[in-house]
Design an enzyme around this catalytic site. Structure first.
Site, PDB file in Angstrom:
ATOM      1  N   GLU A 293      10.256   3.042   3.805  1.00  0.00           N
ATOM      2  CA  GLU A 293       9.925   1.388   3.893  1.00  0.00           C
ATOM      3  C   GLU A 293       8.357   1.490   3.375  1.00  0.00           C
ATOM      4  O   GLU A 293       7.691   0.974   3.911  1.00  0.00           O
ATOM      5  CB  GLU A 293       9.997   0.931   5.045  1.00  0.00           C
TER       6      GLU A 293
ATOM      7  N   GLU B 298      19.833   4.860   7.514  1.00  0.00           N
ATOM      8  CA  GLU B 298      20.053   4.200   9.050  1.00  0.00           C
ATOM      9  C   GLU B 298      21.209   3.255   8.842  1.00  0.00           C
ATOM     10  O   GLU B 298      21.450   2.640   8.023  1.00  0.00           O
ATOM     11  CB  GLU B 298      18.673   3.365   9.089  1.00  0.00           C
TER      12      GLU B 298
END
Length: 1050
Positions: A477, A553
């Site tokens: 991220e 994820e």
């Protein structure tokens, strides 16, 4: 030692002068005098010790009690501290986080930075820990050689002094910082001093979703190397196309004095020897002098060499069969005498992406993965071997084969254990800039390039010898910038044996070999601007997209969650290029704290007075902080199991079993089968399950069933258990299971209870306030005003503490709440929709209540409406029927306004006065299950203690449901029908009001929820509505029936 590595101590400036530079606010300064990265060294001086991994006396741990002083900012540290401890110093364990020892506070945030965002500047008030430690060296360490100090993890930046002289500086919390102490050491006592800063410019690259804590939280050790020593070793394996032979490739570099490094006659006097061992057998050996082939027009390297050893028929390493060899790399002098040796566990395996598939040793692998933070409820981010092993064993037992190091390189020991026990690893760089706007801001800034690159390149240089690591990750991220493209190319050049993944910028940029989205759904597009998340089935079919898709994820396991997990696995098995993913995440990141009475409880964001904080968002685990499983762990175990089953025929009874193992035979497994009626076995058997990898076999269980008579459904259960114990499981460990409902024609079903009776035991009494039905020693009393059954008396004692009534709400799940909080409301969250619709403020009104006497029963009809803001939202009709056996059967019909969102449940509830030890039921169990999370639950007859019917989620919520129940027995109470139920000492209202599990208090009696219907829990993520349409309650009409009885009164 090369010229670049030489340390020339100069006059040490005062501490205040060093701090004046504010290195921690300069992204182009990441270290002073830190040695180059390399794999872990132990400098064995005996070959057998290296081969057997005997602890090396050349490496000494400095863990233990260190002197510690705390300051709110570095400028407050007095200059004299570098020379001696301060009077107020205390003892601090190393490794540890100082916030867990009474200094400063832990801060939990997810996206938002815990400090004002102004890179590279950090707050002036910058908590500072001053550590020191005294040690005495062996005399021969002083006389010759090089003595290093290794800090495996310090958060977030630190300065180092030795005997009052400044040594160096380092940042990057999750990779080792190694310094040459040789020029600073003396005979006798030596003192090191370490000044640790909580915040540095490096903190802007460490914005991971975790607790923000500080200190020396990993091991500290000394390493003694000879003057001439091995300075780097790179080991890789290359297999032939048919995997029948392999080459072990070893690159070894030696530290040689600068005057000799260009003198081939001197360097060739040194030799590198490589030995490959399998247990006590020497498989291959090779020795050759230093020097490489010519590299370019200027010649070759003289300080390193490359060796290649051929191995015939090697045992291959995989997560299923982690076969390890031992490679011993020795440096020999001109007399062929050993100078030192280093040794590593080596696995022969090949990782490749071929025809759109990620393959291990030529086989397309299905990633059964989980994200794991290094976290312990008592010790924070200081993780010992026992805790690591506990995680690995639990993962293996629950059918995980892969782990993503989220979101930083782990303790070096973690990789050795994954090598040994067999887990595929995604090794991830310690980079996350989630709180930046935009996220790629720093990745496009040239001033931050070296800070980014060192975190990636040093990770690779430390960890590349581990066979368990099959994928490198550029971080998490942080957007997608030019830096990511450059680092992707660097890895592909320096380690072409592994793919690279990176999710930033949309999961499918040029900086990733694998499409690796997070929280993409199976069939639903999420067309976010700039970075859309397509449905994974659709994604692999997009034009020009030929890469494998592995979710980095997915299945956000926050609290009571994980609904729809089985859908992902249906898709993974259906579409070859959907190769699995990594569940978020492994463990609830809660910290142990004591309340005002000194009692420990599990704390989350805000409990330490930390601000900003993201509340309970740190608790997304498949296991509680102490590693007790959440119910969803069993769902993962079942969905990911390596054996699949199908029913071929019922007469004769034949099943088909498929092994999803790629490399191992199932020669340690037995298959057990059992036919049950009402939870009782009527026929069973077992046999060895010896399947080849990726093979399918049919098994005939029985030619015909015996005559079976009784009420209920007939079920065929199969399960696979291991025969012998393994390094990660005990004998008889259950690794796979399934069940089928067999056709009713196979069983002769007995008739249910008859309504006929020879005598009339029922009496009806009505007055202006009540309607009462009496049967022998029990009577039921209805309140005419409310229309509710408010008393059920047995022997003159009321067994209901609250009336029996409709129940439409549940204590909100994390998935129901979404991102809503007091200061930020998400109108799309279920809880906000329910609030807006008035579901929590319904006013009940009884429209009618009347009784009828039938020939063998008494019937009472009640109608209710539920209103909010003078609008009728729900209309329910209850039809009670009391028979001659003392049974009360309730038929409920619910009509729902079309304006309402999906209800959480359609059911009834009451508070029973009784408290019994055990609960028995015939339905799905034994663990908690919900309509969209019940793959792992099995239909049978179950019995559990009352306390175990409650799941103690740290943030209290709806919990403990058991679905598809046909019989519930609780002491004297017995219910039959088709329903879901939950039973607990806590009311829904208390669960809704409590912020922590430890604040719950057992109430009088027992709360019983009976649901005809219950909405799913969702779980694709926790911040947007994720319950799938088929698990919502959106019909206008619902009907269900339940039969109650109190058994000792009949």
């Amino acid at each position: 030692m090369t010229a670049q590595q030489e340390v020339k101590p100069q006059a040490t400036p005062a501490l205040s002068q060093i701090l004046f530079r504010r290195d921690w606010e300069n992204p182009q300064i990441t270290q002073y005098n830190r040695l180059e990265a390399h794999p872990p060294f132990y400098s064995w001086r005996h070959l057998d010790a290296a081969q057997n991994d005997t602890p090396s006396p050349q490496r000494q741990l400095l863990n233990g009690q260190w002197s510690f002083s705390y300051f709110t900012q570095p400028e407050s540290v007095p200059d004299e501290w570098v020379e001696h401890d301060l009077p107020e110093a205390i003892s601090m364990p190393v490794p540890s986080n100082w916030q867990l020892h009474g200094y400063d506070i832990p801060i939990y945030t997810n996206v938002q930075y815990p400090i004002p965002v102004d890179p590279p500047r950090v707050p002036q008030n910058n908590p500072t820990g001053c550590y020191s430690y005294n040690f005495t060296l062996e005399p021969d360490w002083i006389l010759s050689g090089q003595t290093r100090i290794i800090f495996d993890g310090v958060n977030s930046a630190f300065y180092l002094w030795c005997n009052g002289r400044w040594v160096g500086y380092s940042q990057d919390s999750r990779l080792p910082a190694e310094f040459d102490l040789t020029p600073y050491l003396k005979a006798g006592n030596n003192r090191i001093a370490v000044l640790v800063l909580r915040w540095s410019d490096g903190s802007y690259l460490e914005d991971q979703d975790m607790w923000r804590m500080s200190g020396i939280f990993r091991d500290v050790s000394l390493l003694h190397k000879p003057d001439i020593h091995l300075r780097d070793i790179h080991i890789s394996t290359h297999l032939s196309p048919e995997f029948s032979s392999a080459h072990l490739e070893v690159m070894a570099a030696v530290n040689i004095p600068l005057l000799d490094i260009n003198n081939s006659q001197v360097t060739k006097a040194y030799q590198i020897q490589v030995q490959l061992w399998l247990a006590d057998s020497l498989v291959a050996s090779l020795r050759q002098p230093l020097g490489t082939q010519p590299i370019d027009e200027r010649g070759h390297y003289t300080d390193r060499t490359h060796l290649s050893l051929r191995v015939e028929h090697p045992l291959l390493w995989s997560a299923e069969q982690p076969a390890l060899y031992r490679t011993v790399v020795s440096l020999l002098d001109s007399q062929q005498k050993l100078i030192e040796a280093e040794a590593y566990d080596v696995g022969f395996r090949q990782v490749a992406i071929h025809q759109g598939l990620l393959k291990i040793n030529g086989k397309a692998v299905l990633i059964r993965g989980v994200n794991r933070h290094e976290h312990h409820p008592q010790t924070g981010q200081a993780i010992d071997e026992e805790s690591m092993l506990q995680d690995i064993i639990l993962m293996k037992q629950h059918n995980f084969n892969a782990v993503r190091c989220s979101h930083y390189p782990n303790h070096p020991l973690w990789y050795r254990l994954c090598d040994r026990y067999g887990l595929y690893v995604v090794d991830e760089a310690n980079i996350e800039t989630h709180g930046m706007q935009p996220m790629r801001r720093l990745a496009d800034d040239p001033q931050w390039f070296s800070a980014f690159s060192e975190r990636v390149t040093r990770m690779v240089q430390r960890d590349r010898n581990h066979p368990c690591i099959i994928i490198w990750s550029l971080g998490n991220e942080s957007g997608h910038g030019a830096t990511h493209d450059a680092l992707y190319r660097w890895i592909k050049t320096n380690d072409p044996t592994r793919p690279v993944q990176y999710e930033g910028g949309g999961a499918n940029t040029q900086a990733t070999d694998i499409v690796c989205p997070m929280y993409a759904r199976v069939d639903e597009d999420q067309p976010f601007p700039a970075v859309p998340k397509w449905a994974i089935k659709k994604w692999i079919g997009l034009p020009n997209e030929s890469r494998p898709l592995i979710l980095c994820e997915y299945a956000h396991a926050m609290g009571n969650s994980f609904g729809g997990f089985a859908r992902y696995w249906q898709a993974f098995r259906q579409y070859p290029r959907l190769q699995g993913g990594f569940v978020w995440d492994w463990v609830d990141q809660s910290l142990t704290r004591n309340d005002e009475n000194g009692q420990p409880y599990w704390a989350y964001g805000g409990d330490f007075g930390d601000s900003p904080n993201d509340r309970q968002f740190c608790m997304n685990g498949l296991v509680f902080p102490d590693r007790t499983p959440h119910p969803c762990l069993y769902e993962a175990q079942c969905a990911q199991q390596f054996f699949q089953f199908s029913l071929v025929s019922t007469s004769p009874l034949i099943i088909k079993v498929t092994s999803e193992y790629l490399f191992r035979n199932s020669d340690n497994e037995h298959l057990y089968w059992r036919i049950e009626l009402a939870g009782k076995s009527v026929l069973e058997g077992s046999f060895p399950l010896d399947l080849l990898p990726e093979s399918t076999q049919q098994f005939s269980l029985t030619e015909r069933l015996p005559a079976i008579c009784g009420p209920g459904d007939l079920w065929l259960n199969v399960e696979v258990r291991q025969v012998e114990e393994t390094p990660w499981s005990p004998s008889h460990h259950r690794c796979a299971w399934f069940q089928w409902r067999l056709p009713h024609s196979l069983a002769v079903l007995s008739r249910g209870l008859s309504d006929s009776a020879t005598s009339n035991n029922l009496k009806l009494h009505q007055d202006i306030q009540h309607i009462t039905v009496t049967h022998q020693q029990q009577h039921w009393q209805f309140n005419r005003q409310t229309g509710l059954l408010e008393q059920w008396c047995v022997g003159g004692e009321n067994r209901l503490l609250t009336p029996l009534r409709d129940q439409f709400v549940r204590a909100p799940l994390d998935n129901d709440i979404g991102i809503s909080e007091t200061t930020r409301i998400d109108p799309n969250a279920w809880v906000e929709r329910w609030k807006k619709a008035g579901i929590y403020q319904l006013e009940q009104r009884c429209l009618s209540l009347h009784a009828d006497t039938l020939s063998q029963a008494i019937q009472i009809s009640a109608e209710y409406i539920y209103e909010f803001a003078q609008e009728q939202l729900l209309h329910t009709h209850w039809l009670y029927r009391f028979d001659q056996q003392g049974h009360m059967t309730i038929d409920v019909r619910v009509q729902i306004a079309t304006s309402l969102p999906s209800l959480a449940r359609v059911g009834m509830c009451c508070q029973l006065s009784d408290i019994y030890e055990n609960v028995e039921w015939l339905g799905l169990g034994p663990h908690e299950n919900y309509p969209d999370r019940q793959l792992s639950a099995q239909h049978s007859h179950w019995s559990q203690p009352l306390d175990q019917m409650h799941t103690p989620y740290i943030f209290p919520s709806e919990n403990g449901l058991r679905c598809n129940t046909s019989m519930l027995s609780y002491g004297n109470w017995q219910l039959t029908g088709q329903f879901h139920f939950g039973i607990s000492r806590y009311s829904t209202q208390q669960l809704m009001a409590a912020s922590h599990q430890h604040l719950l208090r057992s109430e009088a009696g027992t709360w019983l929820n009976i649901d005809g219907f219950h909405m799913g829990v969702g779980g694709d993520d926790s911040w947007s509505p994720s319950v799938h349409a088929d698990n919502l309650l959106t019909n206008e009409i619902y009907q269900y029936q339940v039969c109650w009885q109190y058994k000792d009164s009949i």
